[in-house]
Design a protein around this motif. Sequence first.
Motif, PDB file in Angstrom:
ATOM      1  N   LEU A 178       0.853  -1.185   0.000  1.00 24.35           N
ATOM      2  CA  LEU A 178       0.000   0.000   0.000  1.00 24.35           C
ATOM      3  C   LEU A 178       0.892   1.239   0.000  1.00 24.35           C
ATOM      4  CD1 LEU A 178      -3.285   0.415   1.800  1.00 24.35           C
ATOM      5  CD2 LEU A 178      -1.641   2.267   1.995  1.00 24.35           C
ATOM      6  N   ILE A 179       0.742   2.048  -1.046  1.00 21.33           N
ATOM      7  CA  ILE A 179       1.525   3.284  -1.123  1.00 21.33           C
ATOM      8  C   ILE A 179       0.573   4.457  -0.970  1.00 21.33           C
ATOM      9  CG2 ILE A 179       3.161   4.625  -2.503  1.00 21.33           C
ATOM     10  CD1 ILE A 179       3.816   2.097  -4.039  1.00 21.33           C
ATOM     11  N   ASP A 180       0.736   5.208   0.106  1.00 22.70           N
ATOM     12  CA  ASP A 180      -0.143   6.352   0.334  1.00 22.70           C
ATOM     13  C   ASP A 180       0.548   7.623  -0.138  1.00 22.70           C
ATOM     14  OD1 ASP A 180      -2.682   7.344   1.724  1.00 22.70           O
ATOM     15  OD2 ASP A 180      -1.107   8.644   2.525  1.00 22.70           O
ATOM     16  N   ILE A 181      -0.088   8.320  -1.068  1.00 20.13           N
ATOM     17  CA  ILE A 181       0.539   9.538  -1.606  1.00 20.13           C
ATOM     18  C   ILE A 181      -0.316  10.765  -1.298  1.00 20.13           C
ATOM     19  CG2 ILE A 181       1.804   8.353  -3.431  1.00 20.13           C
ATOM     20  CD1 ILE A 181      -0.363   9.403  -5.362  1.00 20.13           C
ATOM     21  N   SER A 182      -1.086  10.708  -0.193  1.00 24.26           N
ATOM     22  CA  SER A 182      -2.004  11.825   0.092  1.00 24.26           C
ATOM     23  C   SER A 182      -1.256  13.124   0.392  1.00 24.26           C
ATOM     24  CB  SER A 182      -2.931  11.472   1.246  1.00 24.26           C
ATOM     25  OG  SER A 182      -2.176  11.062   2.356  1.00 24.26           O
ATOM     26  N   ALA A 183       0.008  13.030   0.790  1.00 31.53           N
ATOM     27  CA  ALA A 183       0.751  14.264   1.076  1.00 31.53           C
ATOM     28  C   ALA A 183       1.462  14.797  -0.161  1.00 31.53           C
ATOM     29  CB  ALA A 183       1.757  14.007   2.187  1.00 31.53           C
ATOM     30  N   LEU A 184       1.379  14.044  -1.246  1.00 33.99           N
ATOM     31  CA  LEU A 184       2.135  14.403  -2.442  1.00 33.99           C
ATOM     32  C   LEU A 184       1.385  15.437  -3.278  1.00 33.99           C
ATOM     33  CD1 LEU A 184       4.844  13.129  -3.125  1.00 33.99           C
ATOM     34  CD2 LEU A 184       3.699  11.798  -4.866  1.00 33.99           C
ATOM     35  N   GLU A 185       2.030  16.574  -3.527  1.00 32.33           N
ATOM     36  CA  GLU A 185       1.335  17.609  -4.284  1.00 32.33           C
ATOM     37  C   GLU A 185       1.740  17.616  -5.749  1.00 32.33           C
ATOM     38  OE1 GLU A 185       1.394  21.441  -2.483  1.00 32.33           O
ATOM     39  OE2 GLU A 185       0.865  20.588  -0.543  1.00 32.33           O
ATOM     40  N   ILE A 186       2.902  17.080  -6.027  1.00 33.51           N
ATOM     41  CA  ILE A 186       3.374  17.086  -7.416  1.00 33.51           C
ATOM     42  C   ILE A 186       3.771  15.670  -7.827  1.00 33.51           C
ATOM     43  CG2 ILE A 186       5.111  17.971  -9.016  1.00 33.51           C
ATOM     44  CD1 ILE A 186       5.397  20.301  -6.860  1.00 33.51           C
ATOM     45  N   VAL A 187       3.220  15.223  -8.942  1.00 36.43           N
ATOM     46  CA  VAL A 187       3.668  13.958  -9.512  1.00 36.43           C
ATOM     47  C   VAL A 187       4.026  14.235 -10.960  1.00 36.43           C
ATOM     48  CG1 VAL A 187       2.948  11.670 -10.236  1.00 36.43           C
ATOM     49  CG2 VAL A 187       2.296  12.484  -7.998  1.00 36.43           C
TER      50      VAL A 187
ATOM     51  N   GLU B  17      -7.512   3.569   4.410  1.00 34.16           N
ATOM     52  CA  GLU B  17      -8.442   2.591   4.954  1.00 34.16           C
ATOM     53  C   GLU B  17      -9.104   1.777   3.831  1.00 34.16           C
ATOM     54  OE1 GLU B  17     -11.521   4.336   7.208  1.00 34.16           O
ATOM     55  OE2 GLU B  17     -12.174   2.430   8.068  1.00 34.16           O
ATOM     56  N   ASP B  18      -9.614   2.522   2.831  1.00 30.93           N
ATOM     57  CA  ASP B  18     -10.229   1.849   1.681  1.00 30.93           C
ATOM     58  C   ASP B  18      -9.210   0.962   0.970  1.00 30.93           C
ATOM     59  OD1 ASP B  18     -12.488   3.161   2.265  1.00 30.93           O
ATOM     60  OD2 ASP B  18     -12.467   4.514   0.527  1.00 30.93           O
ATOM     61  N   GLY B  19      -7.976   1.449   0.908  1.00 27.33           N
ATOM     62  CA  GLY B  19      -6.916   0.721   0.217  1.00 27.33           C
ATOM     63  C   GLY B  19      -6.645  -0.617   0.891  1.00 27.33           C
ATOM     64  N   MET B  20      -6.610  -0.579   2.213  1.00 24.70           N
ATOM     65  CA  MET B  20      -6.374  -1.795   2.975  1.00 24.70           C
ATOM     66  C   MET B  20      -7.504  -2.797   2.723  1.00 24.70           C
ATOM     67  SD  MET B  20      -3.809  -2.549   4.573  1.00 24.70           S
ATOM     68  CE  MET B  20      -2.732  -1.926   5.809  1.00 24.70           C
ATOM     69  N   GLU B  21      -8.734  -2.275   2.727  1.00 20.24           N
ATOM     70  CA  GLU B  21      -9.906  -3.111   2.485  1.00 20.24           C
ATOM     71  C   GLU B  21      -9.817  -3.753   1.100  1.00 20.24           C
ATOM     72  OE1 GLU B  21     -14.399  -1.927   2.290  1.00 20.24           O
ATOM     73  OE2 GLU B  21     -13.501  -1.203   4.161  1.00 20.24           O
ATOM     74  N   LEU B  22      -9.400  -2.919   0.125  1.00 14.60           N
ATOM     75  CA  LEU B  22      -9.278  -3.397  -1.249  1.00 14.60           C
ATOM     76  C   LEU B  22      -8.236  -4.510  -1.338  1.00 14.60           C
ATOM     77  CD1 LEU B  22     -10.115  -2.958  -4.205  1.00 14.60           C
ATOM     78  CD2 LEU B  22      -8.305  -1.273  -4.390  1.00 14.60           C
ATOM     79  N   LEU B  23      -7.101  -4.324  -0.663  1.00 15.19           N
ATOM     80  CA  LEU B  23      -6.063  -5.351  -0.665  1.00 15.19           C
ATOM     81  C   LEU B  23      -6.607  -6.656  -0.077  1.00 15.19           C
ATOM     82  CD1 LEU B  23      -2.666  -3.747   0.413  1.00 15.19           C
ATOM     83  CD2 LEU B  23      -3.222  -4.857  -1.742  1.00 15.19           C
ATOM     84  N   ASN B  24      -7.296  -6.522   1.065  1.00 18.46           N
ATOM     85  CA  ASN B  24      -7.907  -7.696   1.684  1.00 18.46           C
ATOM     86  C   ASN B  24      -8.817  -8.423   0.700  1.00 18.46           C
ATOM     87  OD1 ASN B  24      -6.827  -7.831   4.244  1.00 18.46           O
ATOM     88  ND2 ASN B  24      -8.210  -6.251   5.032  1.00 18.46           N
ATOM     89  N   ASP B  25      -9.659  -7.608   0.013  1.00 17.82           N
ATOM     90  CA  ASP B  25     -10.598  -8.155  -0.969  1.00 17.82           C
ATOM     91  C   ASP B  25      -9.872  -8.933  -2.060  1.00 17.82           C
ATOM     92  OD1 ASP B  25     -12.849  -7.307   0.148  1.00 17.82           O
ATOM     93  OD2 ASP B  25     -13.358  -5.793  -1.372  1.00 17.82           O
ATOM     94  N   ILE B  26      -8.847  -8.294  -2.626  1.00 15.54           N
ATOM     95  CA  ILE B  26      -8.142  -8.896  -3.763  1.00 15.54           C
ATOM     96  C   ILE B  26      -7.478 -10.203  -3.347  1.00 15.54           C
ATOM     97  CG2 ILE B  26      -6.264  -8.595  -5.414  1.00 15.54           C
ATOM     98  CD1 ILE B  26      -6.788  -5.541  -5.167  1.00 15.54           C
ATOM     99  N   LEU B  27      -6.787 -10.166  -2.206  1.00 12.93           N
ATOM    100  CA  LEU B  27      -6.070 -11.363  -1.767  1.00 12.93           C
ATOM    101  C   LEU B  27      -7.052 -12.474  -1.412  1.00 12.93           C
ATOM    102  CD1 LEU B  27      -3.134  -9.812   0.223  1.00 12.93           C
ATOM    103  CD2 LEU B  27      -3.217 -10.609  -2.126  1.00 12.93           C
ATOM    104  N   HIS B  28      -8.134 -12.060  -0.770  1.00 12.97           N
ATOM    105  CA  HIS B  28      -9.182 -13.001  -0.408  1.00 12.97           C
ATOM    106  C   HIS B  28      -9.721 -13.680  -1.667  1.00 12.97           C
ATOM    107  CE1 HIS B  28     -12.106 -14.480   2.471  1.00 12.97           C
ATOM    108  NE2 HIS B  28     -13.043 -14.297   1.561  1.00 12.97           N
TER     109      HIS B  28
END
Lengths: 305, 130
Positions: free
Chosen positions: B46-55, B107-118
């Motif tokens: 899980l890579i969180d980029i919420s603090a990233l302003e420039i990509v 939070e959603d990302g973690m849930e998504l990972l759980n879903d995919i692996l499951h």
Amino acid sequence: MPSTVTKTPEIIKKNEQEMLEDWVKQQKKVLQNRIDHLSESTLKQQCKEFLNQFQTAVQSGEMKDIDQSKAWDGVRRFLAELSRSRALASFSPSETALFVFSLKQPLFTLMQREFKGEELANEIWTISELLDKLGLFTTEVYQQSREDVIRRQQQELLELSTPVMRMWEGVIAVPIIGTLDSARTQAIMENLLQEIVDTNAKLAILDISGVPTVDTQTAQHLIKTVSAAKLMGTQCIISGIRPQIAQTVVHLGIELDNVITKATMYDALAFALARRGWHVQRVNGASSSVEKLARQTSNMSGNLP
Amino acid sequence: MERIPILKVGQYLLITIQVDLHDKMILALQDELTNMIVKTGARGILIDISALEIVDSFIGRVLAQVASCAKLLDAETVVTGMRPAVAITMVELGISMKGVHTALNAEDGMELLNDILHRDEYAHDFSAIN
């Protein structure tokens, strides 16, 4: 060429009252059906004001560069104000320019009486050139004011036409109405993405039933919006695809394979609810409407996938 | 040089990017992350980029590459918390993050990972995914 020295101001001053009446009469003749917007006293006031400014400006001797020089500031400001108010009162461009051009006849009649021979030709040439420039100036300001109005309306249209609606928990919808150009796509995209952040939406429905035609450019804009939403973790559903539009999209070879598409908003919402784990059921034989509503609410149970 | 910490949480590797990235930093991250996946046997990243302003286009591409590497090592990547402005920029630059899953927040990302692996584990239970 003594074009910068003119005796015209003097003769205007001498015959001001007579000329003013003549001029107002000229204008009234053409502006007959506009007289409800413009009372005679106002018109007279305007004419008088202009003549005053005009005399002062001509007396300064600066005749060439009336668009820039300080001496003509007053005249320019007065004419700009006049054109702007006439533009907003929906006068036509010629009706607006007429204010200046209709001065020619009374003024030239006067000059014919006062001047002779070569002097007359010179004076007429100078004044005619001046009035032409001023007339063009009013038209320019008129055009400018009209453009300002159009620009403002465009901006308002942009803001008005991109609402984002909350349909259900985690589901938002954007009804797109009108042609989808890049400026609007940008506005829609910004609104949509902000709303996704604010409402924590997992699904977004883009309804294009109000888009008249879909060409490659429009499709490109749609795909951009969908990809941007996808990057934020929100799946988009495109709904409201009319039969003709479906055919056009296929004929143009536009690929919408990665996007969920539905024919109507109804289908899209049903799909979104199912995807979110909602189950909507009709209640039969409820006695009072209040009870019915209460039961309906409790029957819509949600279990997330 | 500043480095970005990689946290191991259960089966997952958690990376939150709190500073503006530059090219060397993300390359170092890619390197370290692939090593970590092999070492820990992580199934999800899980890579969180919420603090990233420039990509920019380079960072976008490397993020996609990280996901491809992870996929080869049998781990799923979720990028979370992308800001609206960043998303618009990425689309305008034409960066497609193929193979990367996205979610609105961690939070959603973690849930998504759980879903995919499951889903992977019990793939035979799912005849179709909607």
